[in-house]
Scaffold this motif. Structure first.
Motif, PDB file in Angstrom:
ATOM      1  N   LEU A  23      96.950  25.349  13.082  1.00  0.00           N
ATOM      2  CA  LEU A  23      95.711  25.895  12.531  1.00  0.00           C
ATOM      3  C   LEU A  23      95.957  26.257  11.076  1.00  0.00           C
ATOM      4  O   LEU A  23      96.794  27.100  10.777  1.00  0.00           O
ATOM      5  N   SER A  24      95.240  25.606  10.182  1.00  0.00           N
ATOM      6  CA  SER A  24      95.432  25.821   8.748  1.00  0.00           C
ATOM      7  C   SER A  24      94.101  26.203   8.119  1.00  0.00           C
ATOM      8  O   SER A  24      93.080  25.562   8.373  1.00  0.00           O
ATOM      9  N   ALA A  25      94.109  27.241   7.300  1.00  0.00           N
ATOM     10  CA  ALA A  25      92.889  27.708   6.649  1.00  0.00           C
ATOM     11  C   ALA A  25      93.169  28.034   5.194  1.00  0.00           C
ATOM     12  O   ALA A  25      94.232  28.549   4.852  1.00  0.00           O
ATOM     13  N   SER A  26      92.198  27.739   4.338  1.00  0.00           N
ATOM     14  CA  SER A  26      92.367  27.992   2.914  1.00  0.00           C
ATOM     15  C   SER A  26      91.027  28.403   2.325  1.00  0.00           C
ATOM     16  O   SER A  26      89.975  28.102   2.874  1.00  0.00           O
ATOM     17  N   GLY A  27      91.086  29.072   1.197  1.00  0.00           N
ATOM     18  CA  GLY A  27      89.867  29.544   0.551  1.00  0.00           C
ATOM     19  C   GLY A  27      89.773  31.052   0.644  1.00  0.00           C
ATOM     20  O   GLY A  27      90.786  31.759   0.606  1.00  0.00           O
ATOM     21  N   LYS A  28      88.575  31.557   0.817  1.00  0.00           N
ATOM     22  CA  LYS A  28      88.362  33.001   0.891  1.00  0.00           C
ATOM     23  C   LYS A  28      88.562  33.465   2.334  1.00  0.00           C
ATOM     24  O   LYS A  28      87.621  33.779   3.062  1.00  0.00           O
ATOM     25  N   VAL A  29      89.826  33.472   2.761  1.00  0.00           N
ATOM     26  CA  VAL A  29      90.167  33.883   4.120  1.00  0.00           C
ATOM     27  C   VAL A  29      91.190  35.011   4.060  1.00  0.00           C
ATOM     28  O   VAL A  29      92.022  35.067   3.151  1.00  0.00           O
ATOM     29  N   ASP A  30      91.127  35.901   5.038  1.00  0.00           N
ATOM     30  CA  ASP A  30      92.095  36.982   5.167  1.00  0.00           C
ATOM     31  C   ASP A  30      93.131  36.561   6.196  1.00  0.00           C
ATOM     32  O   ASP A  30      92.774  36.310   7.360  1.00  0.00           O
ATOM     33  N   PRO A  31      94.409  36.439   5.821  1.00  0.00           N
ATOM     34  CA  PRO A  31      95.428  35.967   6.774  1.00  0.00           C
ATOM     35  C   PRO A  31      95.482  36.783   8.056  1.00  0.00           C
ATOM     36  O   PRO A  31      95.626  36.218   9.152  1.00  0.00           O
ATOM     37  N   GLY A  32      95.361  38.093   7.944  1.00  0.00           N
ATOM     38  CA  GLY A  32      95.406  38.939   9.131  1.00  0.00           C
ATOM     39  C   GLY A  32      94.250  38.670  10.073  1.00  0.00           C
ATOM     40  O   GLY A  32      94.429  38.580  11.297  1.00  0.00           O
ATOM     41  N   GLU A  33      93.048  38.530   9.518  1.00  0.00           N
ATOM     42  CA  GLU A  33      91.880  38.241  10.341  1.00  0.00           C
ATOM     43  C   GLU A  33      91.975  36.846  10.957  1.00  0.00           C
ATOM     44  O   GLU A  33      91.553  36.622  12.096  1.00  0.00           O
ATOM     45  N   MET A  34      92.517  35.888  10.198  1.00  0.00           N
ATOM     46  CA  MET A  34      92.671  34.541  10.730  1.00  0.00           C
ATOM     47  C   MET A  34      93.653  34.529  11.899  1.00  0.00           C
ATOM     48  O   MET A  34      93.451  33.828  12.903  1.00  0.00           O
ATOM     49  N   LEU A  35      94.715  35.313  11.801  1.00  0.00           N
ATOM     50  CA  LEU A  35      95.678  35.406  12.892  1.00  0.00           C
ATOM     51  C   LEU A  35      95.020  35.998  14.139  1.00  0.00           C
ATOM     52  O   LEU A  35      95.243  35.530  15.262  1.00  0.00           O
ATOM     53  N   LYS A  36      94.190  37.019  13.954  1.00  0.00           N
ATOM     54  CA  LYS A  36      93.482  37.616  15.085  1.00  0.00           C
ATOM     55  C   LYS A  36      92.542  36.596  15.740  1.00  0.00           C
ATOM     56  O   LYS A  36      92.430  36.520  16.971  1.00  0.00           O
ATOM     57  N   SER A  50      94.386  23.198   2.532  1.00  0.00           N
ATOM     58  CA  SER A  50      94.531  23.302   3.978  1.00  0.00           C
ATOM     59  C   SER A  50      95.265  22.094   4.537  1.00  0.00           C
ATOM     60  O   SER A  50      96.165  22.227   5.378  1.00  0.00           O
ATOM     61  N   ASP A  51      94.894  20.901   4.087  1.00  0.00           N
ATOM     62  CA  ASP A  51      95.566  19.682   4.538  1.00  0.00           C
ATOM     63  C   ASP A  51      97.045  19.693   4.154  1.00  0.00           C
ATOM     64  O   ASP A  51      97.912  19.323   4.955  1.00  0.00           O
ATOM     65  N   GLN A  52      97.333  20.114   2.927  1.00  0.00           N
ATOM     66  CA  GLN A  52      98.721  20.115   2.462  1.00  0.00           C
ATOM     67  C   GLN A  52      99.577  21.086   3.269  1.00  0.00           C
ATOM     68  O   GLN A  52     100.714  20.773   3.633  1.00  0.00           O
ATOM     69  N   MET A  53      99.038  22.259   3.572  1.00  0.00           N
ATOM     70  CA  MET A  53      99.794  23.239   4.343  1.00  0.00           C
ATOM     71  C   MET A  53     100.073  22.736   5.756  1.00  0.00           C
ATOM     72  O   MET A  53     101.189  22.870   6.280  1.00  0.00           O
ATOM     73  N   ALA A  54      99.064  22.131   6.385  1.00  0.00           N
ATOM     74  CA  ALA A  54      99.233  21.636   7.749  1.00  0.00           C
ATOM     75  C   ALA A  54     100.275  20.521   7.796  1.00  0.00           C
ATOM     76  O   ALA A  54     101.135  20.497   8.687  1.00  0.00           O
ATOM     77  N   ARG A  55     100.193  19.602   6.856  1.00  0.00           N
ATOM     78  CA  ARG A  55     101.164  18.493   6.831  1.00  0.00           C
ATOM     79  C   ARG A  55     102.571  19.018   6.564  1.00  0.00           C
ATOM     80  O   ARG A  55     103.543  18.529   7.145  1.00  0.00           O
ATOM     81  N   SER A  56     102.698  20.005   5.704  1.00  0.00           N
ATOM     82  CA  SER A  56     103.996  20.589   5.405  1.00  0.00           C
ATOM     83  C   SER A  56     104.610  21.219   6.654  1.00  0.00           C
ATOM     84  O   SER A  56     105.802  21.049   6.933  1.00  0.00           O
ATOM     85  N   ILE A  57     103.796  21.954   7.407  1.00  0.00           N
ATOM     86  CA  ILE A  57     104.294  22.560   8.648  1.00  0.00           C
ATOM     87  C   ILE A  57     104.680  21.481   9.651  1.00  0.00           C
ATOM     88  O   ILE A  57     105.710  21.566  10.333  1.00  0.00           O
ATOM     89  N   GLU A  58     103.871  20.436   9.734  1.00  0.00           N
ATOM     90  CA  GLU A  58     104.141  19.355  10.683  1.00  0.00           C
ATOM     91  C   GLU A  58     105.469  18.663  10.379  1.00  0.00           C
ATOM     92  O   GLU A  58     106.254  18.366  11.281  1.00  0.00           O
ATOM     93  N   VAL A  59     105.733  18.407   9.106  1.00  0.00           N
ATOM     94  CA  VAL A  59     106.922  17.628   8.722  1.00  0.00           C
ATOM     95  C   VAL A  59     108.155  18.509   8.589  1.00  0.00           C
ATOM     96  O   VAL A  59     109.239  18.164   9.074  1.00  0.00           O
ATOM     97  N   PHE A  60     108.000  19.675   7.940  1.00  0.00           N
ATOM     98  CA  PHE A  60     109.164  20.493   7.598  1.00  0.00           C
ATOM     99  C   PHE A  60     109.274  21.780   8.412  1.00  0.00           C
ATOM    100  O   PHE A  60     110.272  22.500   8.299  1.00  0.00           O
ATOM    101  N   GLY A  61     108.250  22.099   9.176  1.00  0.00           N
ATOM    102  CA  GLY A  61     108.271  23.327   9.951  1.00  0.00           C
ATOM    103  C   GLY A  61     107.985  24.570   9.137  1.00  0.00           C
ATOM    104  O   GLY A  61     108.112  25.692   9.630  1.00  0.00           O
ATOM    105  N   ARG A  62     107.570  24.398   7.894  1.00  0.00           N
ATOM    106  CA  ARG A  62     107.245  25.521   7.016  1.00  0.00           C
ATOM    107  C   ARG A  62     106.343  25.017   5.897  1.00  0.00           C
ATOM    108  O   ARG A  62     106.243  23.808   5.663  1.00  0.00           O
ATOM    109  N   ILE A  63     105.712  25.944   5.207  1.00  0.00           N
ATOM    110  CA  ILE A  63     104.892  25.557   4.065  1.00  0.00           C
ATOM    111  C   ILE A  63     105.782  25.488   2.835  1.00  0.00           C
ATOM    112  O   ILE A  63     106.349  26.497   2.404  1.00  0.00           O
ATOM    113  N   LEU A  64     105.923  24.294   2.282  1.00  0.00           N
ATOM    114  CA  LEU A  64     106.747  24.133   1.086  1.00  0.00           C
ATOM    115  C   LEU A  64     105.996  24.691  -0.121  1.00  0.00           C
ATOM    116  O   LEU A  64     104.864  24.279  -0.400  1.00  0.00           O
TER     117      LEU A  64
END
Length: 319
Positions: free
Chosen positions: A118-131, A284-298
């Protein structure tokens, strides 16, 4: 759409993506709809049959589009008798046989929590997104996912001799897996070879010889393999000549690529990377692909440092 948002999905050879865009105040609505698509889709037999007709129309468009068709043939030849070599859209005879139970079984094997990002970008609050993620997906049972098969470049030849105005051809070569440390060097090499109007292929085949209007090179990386492609659309009477010249340009580039060409390719790639990240969708796409390939956001600084560290020797070695 009642709140001015947008939602869609797409499938590639190694990804299935459900995505959307809304104003920040409607984030929970979008997340809930995406969760419904994944966890509780409305999949009646009547709707399934209707969707088959839509996909059959899409297959027909591909068959009528030689630039799409040649890429399907390329993958068939590059990965013979392997899932990676099959068309994303499938074949009419296999599509007609798919049932609702087949779709549900596929979902059960593929949409397991260990496979979801699950990847989100823009005007999002990380804590709320986790909830939100915990509420919408936290109770999913972590069932065993369908094993992912390996892929290996085999090589081969495919030909479709229908009467088009032009001859479309692709030359495929073994590439590198997405996580290979040589990927930045290979990407720079491919960019210099055929990534733009200043590339060697474009200058030689189009500007110097007038052999083709459309010519270029690109590379695609997967979990355990990759593909380098040189492609061209040429007059049928000059297709063989264009391929021979392209092969000669490729061989010469491996031997004579200059630092100036590398710097130009790096500048083009850096600009493209930064411009792509100017939109929430791109980030959002870049973060998701990074997690998929490297297991973390580069971090962006790390990606740029790897790109800038490439020199002509490294690019030629990767090519």
């Amino acid at each position: 759409e009642d709140v001015g948002g947008y939602m869609n999905a797409w499938t590639s050879r190694d990804q299935t993506t459900f995505h959307g865009r809304v104003l920040a105040r409607d984030t929970a609505l979008l997340a809930g709809l995406l969760a419904d698509l994944i966890r509780a889709p409305h999949m009646s037999e009547a709707l399934l049959e209707r969707e088959k007709d839509v996909i059959l129309s899409e297959i027909g468009e591909t068959v009528d589009s030689p630039d799409d068709l040649v890429n399907d043939h390329l993958f068939e030849a590059a990965f013979v008798n392997q899932p990676l070599g099959r068309s994303i859209l499938g074949r009419e005879e296999s599509l007609r046989q798919i049932t609702r139970d087949d779709c549900l079984a596929w979902m059960g094997g593929e949409l397991a929590p260990s496979r979801l990002i699950l990847s989100a970008s823009g005007k999002v609050d990380p804590g709320e997104m986790l909830k939100l993620a915990e509420r919408l997906f936290g109770d999913m049972e972590d069932t065993a996912a369908t094993p992912i098969g390996s892929a290996e470049f085999t090589g081969g030849v495919r030909a479709d001799r229908r009467e088009f105005e032009q001859a479309h051809w692709c030359l495929g070569l073994p590439g590198l897996p997405a996580s290979d440390p040589r990927m930045p060097a290979l990407a720079v090499f491919v960019q210099a070879l055929g990534g733009g109007t200043s590339s060697r292929l474009f200058q030689e085949l189009r500007e110097e010889r007038g052999l083709a209007y459309s010519v270029g090179a690109w590379q695609q990386a997967f979990a355990d393999t990759g593909l380098i492609v040189v492609g061209c659309a040429a007059d049928r009477t000059r297709a063989a000549e264009s391929m021979n010249v392209a092969r000669a340009v490729l061989a010469e580039t491996i031997e004579t690529l200059t630092e100036a060409e590398v710097r130009r390719a790096q500048a083009q790639m850096e600009a493209g990377m930064l411009m792509a990240l100017e939109t929430p969708q791109g980030r959002s796409d870049q973060m998701a692909r990074s997690i998929e390939v490297f297991g973390r956001i580069l971090p962006l600084d790390e990606l740029l440092a790897e790109l800038r560290a490439v020199d002509a020797d490294a690019a030629k070695a990767a090519g």
